[in-house]
Design an enzyme around this catalytic site. Structure first.
Site, PDB file in Angstrom:
ATOM      1  N   ASN A  78     -15.861  46.327  33.247  1.00  0.00           N
ATOM      2  CA  ASN A  78     -16.001  45.999  32.055  1.00  0.00           C
ATOM      3  C   ASN A  78     -15.230  47.233  31.546  1.00  0.00           C
ATOM      4  O   ASN A  78     -15.801  48.417  31.430  1.00  0.00           O
ATOM      5  CB  ASN A  78     -17.605  46.136  31.296  1.00  0.00           C
ATOM      6  CG  ASN A  78     -17.671  46.152  29.922  1.00  0.00           C
ATOM      7  OD1 ASN A  78     -16.488  45.926  29.180  1.00  0.00           O
ATOM      8  ND2 ASN A  78     -18.786  46.423  29.221  1.00  0.00           N
ATOM      9  N   LYS A  93     -14.357  47.825  28.545  1.00  0.00           N
ATOM     10  CA  LYS A  93     -14.811  48.315  27.097  1.00  0.00           C
ATOM     11  C   LYS A  93     -13.398  48.398  26.474  1.00  0.00           C
ATOM     12  O   LYS A  93     -12.678  47.814  26.423  1.00  0.00           O
ATOM     13  CB  LYS A  93     -15.772  49.416  27.046  1.00  0.00           C
ATOM     14  CG  LYS A  93     -16.975  49.401  27.846  1.00  0.00           C
ATOM     15  CD  LYS A  93     -17.885  50.279  27.599  1.00  0.00           C
ATOM     16  CE  LYS A  93     -19.038  49.888  28.815  1.00  0.00           C
ATOM     17  NZ  LYS A  93     -20.250  50.864  28.561  1.00  0.00           N
ATOM     18  N   HIS A 149     -24.218  42.275  25.661  1.00  0.00           N
ATOM     19  CA  HIS A 149     -24.078  43.748  26.245  1.00  0.00           C
ATOM     20  C   HIS A 149     -24.758  44.502  25.194  1.00  0.00           C
ATOM     21  O   HIS A 149     -24.859  44.177  24.022  1.00  0.00           O
ATOM     22  CB  HIS A 149     -22.695  43.970  25.969  1.00  0.00           C
ATOM     23  CG  HIS A 149     -22.504  45.534  26.898  1.00  0.00           C
ATOM     24  ND1 HIS A 149     -22.754  46.653  26.202  1.00  0.00           N
ATOM     25  CD2 HIS A 149     -22.102  45.665  28.244  1.00  0.00           C
ATOM     26  CE1 HIS A 149     -22.332  47.444  27.162  1.00  0.00           C
ATOM     27  NE2 HIS A 149     -22.118  46.981  28.196  1.00  0.00           N
ATOM     28  N   GLU A 161     -24.294  47.400  23.689  1.00  0.00           N
ATOM     29  CA  GLU A 161     -23.231  47.989  22.838  1.00  0.00           C
ATOM     30  C   GLU A 161     -23.136  46.656  21.516  1.00  0.00           C
ATOM     31  O   GLU A 161     -23.214  47.101  20.448  1.00  0.00           O
ATOM     32  CB  GLU A 161     -21.931  48.380  23.261  1.00  0.00           C
ATOM     33  CG  GLU A 161     -22.285  49.670  24.284  1.00  0.00           C
ATOM     34  CD  GLU A 161     -21.206  49.940  25.193  1.00  0.00           C
ATOM     35  OE1 GLU A 161     -20.248  49.180  25.252  1.00  0.00           O
ATOM     36  OE2 GLU A 161     -21.589  50.679  26.075  1.00  0.00           O
ATOM     37  N   GLU A 193     -29.067  46.188  32.569  1.00  0.00           N
ATOM     38  CA  GLU A 193     -28.306  47.455  32.116  1.00  0.00           C
ATOM     39  C   GLU A 193     -29.383  48.187  31.256  1.00  0.00           C
ATOM     40  O   GLU A 193     -29.344  48.036  29.903  1.00  0.00           O
ATOM     41  CB  GLU A 193     -27.134  46.868  31.301  1.00  0.00           C
ATOM     42  CG  GLU A 193     -25.955  46.146  32.178  1.00  0.00           C
ATOM     43  CD  GLU A 193     -24.504  46.696  31.603  1.00  0.00           C
ATOM     44  OE1 GLU A 193     -23.680  47.059  32.342  1.00  0.00           O
ATOM     45  OE2 GLU A 193     -24.390  46.387  30.241  1.00  0.00           O
ATOM     46  N   GLY A 242     -23.304  54.799  30.276  1.00  0.00           N
ATOM     47  CA  GLY A 242     -22.611  55.722  29.914  1.00  0.00           C
ATOM     48  C   GLY A 242     -23.104  57.299  29.986  1.00  0.00           C
ATOM     49  O   GLY A 242     -22.458  58.015  29.146  1.00  0.00           O
ATOM     50  N   SER A 297     -23.895  53.487  34.689  1.00  0.00           N
ATOM     51  CA  SER A 297     -23.542  54.577  35.469  1.00  0.00           C
ATOM     52  C   SER A 297     -23.215  54.260  36.986  1.00  0.00           C
ATOM     53  O   SER A 297     -23.903  55.208  37.731  1.00  0.00           O
ATOM     54  CB  SER A 297     -24.345  55.865  35.203  1.00  0.00           C
ATOM     55  OG  SER A 297     -24.324  56.231  33.776  1.00  0.00           O
TER      56      SER A 297
HETATM   57  P1  13P Z   1     -21.205  52.701  32.666  1.00  0.00           P
HETATM   58  O1  13P Z   1     -20.808  52.432  33.858  1.00  0.00           O
HETATM   59  O2  13P Z   1     -19.948  53.613  32.084  1.00  0.00           O
HETATM   60  O3  13P Z   1     -22.293  53.431  32.394  1.00  0.00           O
HETATM   61  O4  13P Z   1     -21.092  51.434  31.587  1.00  0.00           O
HETATM   62  C1  13P Z   1     -22.052  50.439  31.966  1.00  0.00           C
HETATM   63  C2  13P Z   1     -21.817  49.456  31.319  1.00  0.00           C
HETATM   64  O5  13P Z   1     -22.232  48.960  30.126  1.00  0.00           O
HETATM   65  C3  13P Z   1     -20.936  48.087  31.919  1.00  0.00           C
HETATM   66  O6  13P Z   1     -21.228  46.846  30.819  1.00  0.00           O
END
Ligand code: 13P
Length: 252
Positions: free
Chosen positions: A9, A11, A95, A97, A167, A173, A212
């Site tokens: 992803n 982002k 997701h 976010e 997640e 992150g 992560s």
């Molecule tokens: P990170 O791997 O940067 O923690 O992000 C995970 C994520 O949100 C994947 O969709």
């Protein structure tokens, strides 16, 4: 046996040049990879560019979000049919976010899930608890609520052909990964929850871990019996790290 899946992803990162550099390095590192489905989810404006690079390549294309409506007056939005038209196989739905920054409710997530599926995309339903929810002992209740919202409206068989990604919000992150035991415990809970509705579905639905995941912790996570691969954020922007994570899934 569920085929492992690793999804990158990206982002809101990238540009034409950076995407090209990343994909060239990634595709050559992944050349001999076997028995792992790999996908990348670039930002929407770059889907066509990335689709072009992935032509004749087993790496699949995915999108990070979609709108639940078919077409019409939804300025700024993108439909499932458009994603399909551009060659997407996967689309992330719910997701954290999107849920926390853009107010996507369980109801909205369910509608997006349905739209993706109706268009022939594989929805990747993201679920997971915040740190406060975990600290209150509510992890399972939160995950169950997020799953239940989709199943109540669409039925358990709607999940067939989809993917679930656990997640934990506190691990996204932050560099703080769930330990393999913590992740496995929630994955086992999800598998049992699914089995209560449909044992055959529970046995074949891929459950990915995200939060992560890095090249040095992927193997331990993917070694867990109910972790069928990963949803990778930051590390998917580095071709070496992402390729190593994909290899860790290969030796699962
Ligand atoms: P990170 O791997 O940067 O923690 O992000 C995970 C994520 O949100 C994947 O969709």
């Amino acid at each position: 046996m569920i085929q492992p899946i690793v999804i990158g992803n990206w982002k809101m990162n990238g540009n034409l040049l950076a995407n090209e550099t990343l994909l060239e390095a990634l595709l050559s590192s992944l050349e001999k990879l076997e028995d792992v489905q790999v996908a990348v989810c670039p930002p929407l404006p770059y889907l066509a560019q990335v689709a072009q690079h992935l032509k004749d390549n087993p790496v699949a294309l995915g999108a990070q979000t979609l709108n639940e409506h078919e077409a019409g007056a939804h300025t700024g939005e993108v439909s499932a049919a458009m994603l399909k038209d551009l060659g997407c196989q996967y689309v992330l739905v719910g997701h954290s976010e999107r849920r926390s920054l853009y107010g996507e409710s369980d109801i909205a997530v369910t509608a997006k899930f349905a739209a993706a599926q109706a268009a022939g995309l594989a929805p990747v339903l993201c679920v997971g608890e915040t740190l406060a929810e975990r600290n209150c002992g509510d992890t399972e209740a939160v995950v169950a609520r997020q799953l239940q919202a989709v199943v109540d409206t669409l039925g358990i068989e709607a999940l067939s052909g989809g993917v679930i990604a656990y997640e934990p919000v506190w691990a996204i992150g932050t560099g703080e990964t769930a330990t393999p035991d913590q992740a496995q415990a929630v994955h086992a809970f999800i598998r049992e929850w699914l089995a209560r509705h449909s044992a055959p579905l529970a046995a074949r639905l891929p459950l990915l871990y995200g939060g992560s995941v890095k090249a040095d912790n992927a193997a331990a996570l993917f070694a867990q019996p109910d972790i069928d691969g990963g949803l990778i954020g930051g590390a998917s922007l580095s071709p070496n790290s992402f390729a190593n994570i994909c290899r860790a899934a290969e030796h699962r």
